[in-house]
Design an enzyme around this catalytic site. Sequence first.
Site: not given
Ligand code: NAD
Ligand code: DAU
Length: 353
Positions: A81-82, A132-134, A158, A162, A198, A215, A222, A257, A291
């Site tokens: 995913a992105e 994701t929970d989002e 995003y 999802k 973060l 932010y 979270r 945060n 935003p």
């Molecule tokens: P990440 O951005 O670190 O990794 C995403 C991976 O997917 C990368 O390796 C990227 O190269 C690959 N990718 C992106 N676009 C692609 C495409 N079109 N085809 C093939 N590969 C592609 O993401 P992550 O944090 O590891 O998240 C993985 C999954 O878990 C996602 O679906 C995300 O929505 C979900 N998720 C993430 C979190 C979190 O906190 N990071 C929490 C809950 C769910």
């Molecule tokens: O809840 C699951 C999600 O958690 C996943 O689905 C997403 O892929 C993952 O990126 C994450 O999303 P968040 O937006 O919660 O994560 P992030 O680390 O970007 O930010 C966490 C919190 O910190 C959020 O409230 C925004 C804040 N933040 C983030 C950044 C990057 C800051 O205050 N400063 C920052 O520079």
Amino acid sequence: MILITGGAGFIGGNFVHHWFSRSDEPVVVLDKLTYAGNPLTIAAHLKSGRATLAKADICDREAVRGLLQQHRPRAVLHFAAESHVDRSIHGPGEFIQTNMVGTFSLLEETRAYWSALAGDEKAAFRFLHVSTDEVYGSLSETDPAFSETTPYAPNSPYSASKAGSDHLVRAYHHTYGLPTLTTNCSNNYGPYHFPEKLIPLMILNALDGKPLPVYGDGQNIRDWLYVRDHCEAICQVLQKGRLGETYNVGGKNEVKNIDVVTTICRKLDALRPKAGGARYEEQITYVADRPGHDRRYAIDPRKIEREIGWRPAETFDSGIDQTVRWYLENTEWIDSVRTGAYRDWMDTNYAAR
Ligand code: NAD
Ligand code: DAU
């Protein structure tokens, strides 16, 4: 064998490590290797030959079809995913393409592959969608935590993309009988986390003597889960989950945060003290809010606890300690992801805040 999309990313890569800590079953990683994908994350398993990396886009149906035919997996685990909310605000198009169109393409090819299976192979096949929970939107401080029946209310491009992918997975089970499972997890943290998110961003900015950009008022909440606990939950849902069901995954670790950031600063004060007794907290800087910033996420994990028997092994304290130490020790991996493109993103997201 199993096929893992996005297995060179943060959670997918940790999943590959976790998988081989409990199984010898080979893995094929299908990954586009975007800025967030890094083969170094799974290098040891690629070298051992237990994992194979296919550089491909999930939107490329021919490539997906070829991999399914060649490797004949018993399961597809869909992590690709992105994933970064801030990037989805600056450029939503890529999110719609990968998260929605890509999931659709993958579902179509998987359905064709699964339909042609027979007998035990067909009955045992699984498509597990990592979400994701989002998708549930934002909670107030007093709202009950997200359960599997909380209505979807995504607030960012995003989370909307999802949510769309979750609906497609649901529809493919309901309409075509595809044996799907979906997990909706809270915020992960741990090794190999790309430093735009973060926790790794704060660790690396702190060590570089840069501002720690919090932010808004820093009071957003979270629900943090150590990534290997999420990986274990996915393994167990794959094994024991009921077809067509969704499972919320979370660690009951709600943290503001600003408290996440000060915890990291204090760990670093102890592990890598600054010269002259200065403290990392002095680098904290409040910046313009995201935003549409969701206020609070919290997961009610009772279904996965009750039906699957999963529970996290790490607390936030133990997990953050391991994470900070990992970033202090793994400079080769960190250098490999902080490229020119990473510096461009830091300018795009932070320069005007
Ligand atoms: P990440 O951005 O670190 O990794 C995403 C991976 O997917 C990368 O390796 C990227 O190269 C690959 N990718 C992106 N676009 C692609 C495409 N079109 N085809 C093939 N590969 C592609 O993401 P992550 O944090 O590891 O998240 C993985 C999954 O878990 C996602 O679906 C995300 O929505 C979900 N998720 C993430 C979190 C979190 O906190 N990071 C929490 C809950 C769910
Ligand atoms: O809840 C699951 C999600 O958690 C996943 O689905 C997403 O892929 C993952 O990126 C994450 O999303 P968040 O937006 O919660 O994560 P992030 O680390 O970007 O930010 C966490 C919190 O910190 C959020 O409230 C925004 C804040 N933040 C983030 C950044 C990057 C800051 O205050 N400063 C920052 O520079």
